[in-house]
Design a protein around this motif. Structure first.
Motif, short mmCIF file in Angstrom:
data_model
loop_
_atom_site.label_atom_id
_atom_site.label_comp_id
_atom_site.label_asym_id
_atom_site.label_seq_id
_atom_site.Cartn_x
_atom_site.Cartn_y
_atom_site.Cartn_z
N HIS A 21 63.46 -5.92 -66.33
CA HIS A 21 64.57 -6.81 -64.92
C HIS A 21 65.63 -7.10 -65.98
O HIS A 21 65.65 -7.74 -64.57
CB HIS A 21 63.53 -8.22 -65.45
N ARG A 22 66.10 -7.21 -66.94
CA ARG A 22 67.69 -7.73 -67.62
C ARG A 22 68.40 -6.74 -66.57
O ARG A 22 69.70 -6.96 -66.43
CB ARG A 22 67.73 -7.28 -68.59
N ASN A 49 59.93 10.85 -65.88
CA ASN A 49 59.40 9.52 -66.62
C ASN A 49 59.31 8.23 -65.99
O ASN A 49 59.13 7.44 -66.20
CB ASN A 49 60.69 9.52 -67.99
N VAL A 50 59.82 8.67 -64.30
CA VAL A 50 59.97 7.48 -63.39
C VAL A 50 58.23 7.62 -63.35
O VAL A 50 57.62 6.00 -63.81
CB VAL A 50 60.76 7.78 -62.78
N ASP A 51 57.57 8.62 -63.00
CA ASP A 51 55.94 8.52 -62.19
C ASP A 51 55.12 9.04 -63.48
O ASP A 51 54.15 9.18 -63.17
CB ASP A 51 55.60 8.49 -60.99
N ARG A 66 64.71 3.54 -59.18
CA ARG A 66 63.39 3.39 -59.74
C ARG A 66 63.34 3.59 -60.83
O ARG A 66 62.76 2.92 -62.46
CB ARG A 66 63.08 3.97 -59.25
N HIS A 67 64.72 5.18 -61.66
CA HIS A 67 64.78 5.52 -62.86
C HIS A 67 65.63 4.35 -63.72
O HIS A 67 65.47 4.32 -64.75
CB HIS A 67 65.01 6.51 -63.08
N PRO A 71 60.02 1.35 -66.10
CA PRO A 71 59.31 1.06 -67.68
C PRO A 71 59.23 2.96 -67.86
O PRO A 71 59.09 3.89 -66.61
CB PRO A 71 58.52 0.67 -67.92
N VAL A 72 60.04 3.34 -68.84
CA VAL A 72 59.61 5.00 -69.02
C VAL A 72 58.67 5.28 -69.39
O VAL A 72 57.73 4.67 -70.34
CB VAL A 72 60.91 4.96 -70.08
#
Length: 122
Positions: A21-22, A49-51, A66-67, A71-72
């Motif tokens: 979120h940062r 590694n996005v989905d 999104r990337h 999260p990875v």
């Protein structure tokens, strides 16, 4: 936190706290830059590694937003790649931090597929 528990750690030198979120404050600017990138057809499939999925057609500019924020999902992507019979992996990024996880992750994935137990830990 982890280093105090004896877990090996390494501080990454980055411009922003990607995948958290940062990074929200810079996403609009990042989106403006990403929108200038053409979304051409992929010539080779990409495991994301996005989905954790396989992308065969295109990766459009919204993918990169999104990337940056998501999260990875390295384990999911690796599982997809191994399930497809992939025997070579390329990490694209400014610092190769995930590639070092491959030996342990692939042995654990193989153990999981064969029903054997795998060690978990640093």
């Amino acid at each position: 936190m982890f280093s105090g528990r004896g877990v090996p750690t390494r501080r990454l030198v980055v411009s922003h706290a990607f995948h958290s979120h940062r990074i929200d404050g810079m996403l609009d600017g990042f989106a403006a830059v990403a929108a200038t990138m053409p979304a051409g057809r992929l010539t080779i499939p990409v495991v994301s590694n996005v989905d954790g999925g396989l992308h065969r057609e295109t990766i459009d500019p919204s993918y990169w937003i999104r990337h940056a924020r998501a999260p990875v999902r390295f384990a999911d992507g690796l599982g997809t790649a191994l399930g497809l019979g992939v025997d070579a992996v390329i990490e694209v990024g400014p610092q190769p931090v995930l590639i070092g996880l491959l030996p342990k992750a692939t042995s654990e994935a193989g153990a999981a597929r064969s029903g054997r137990s795998a060690s978990v830990g640093p």
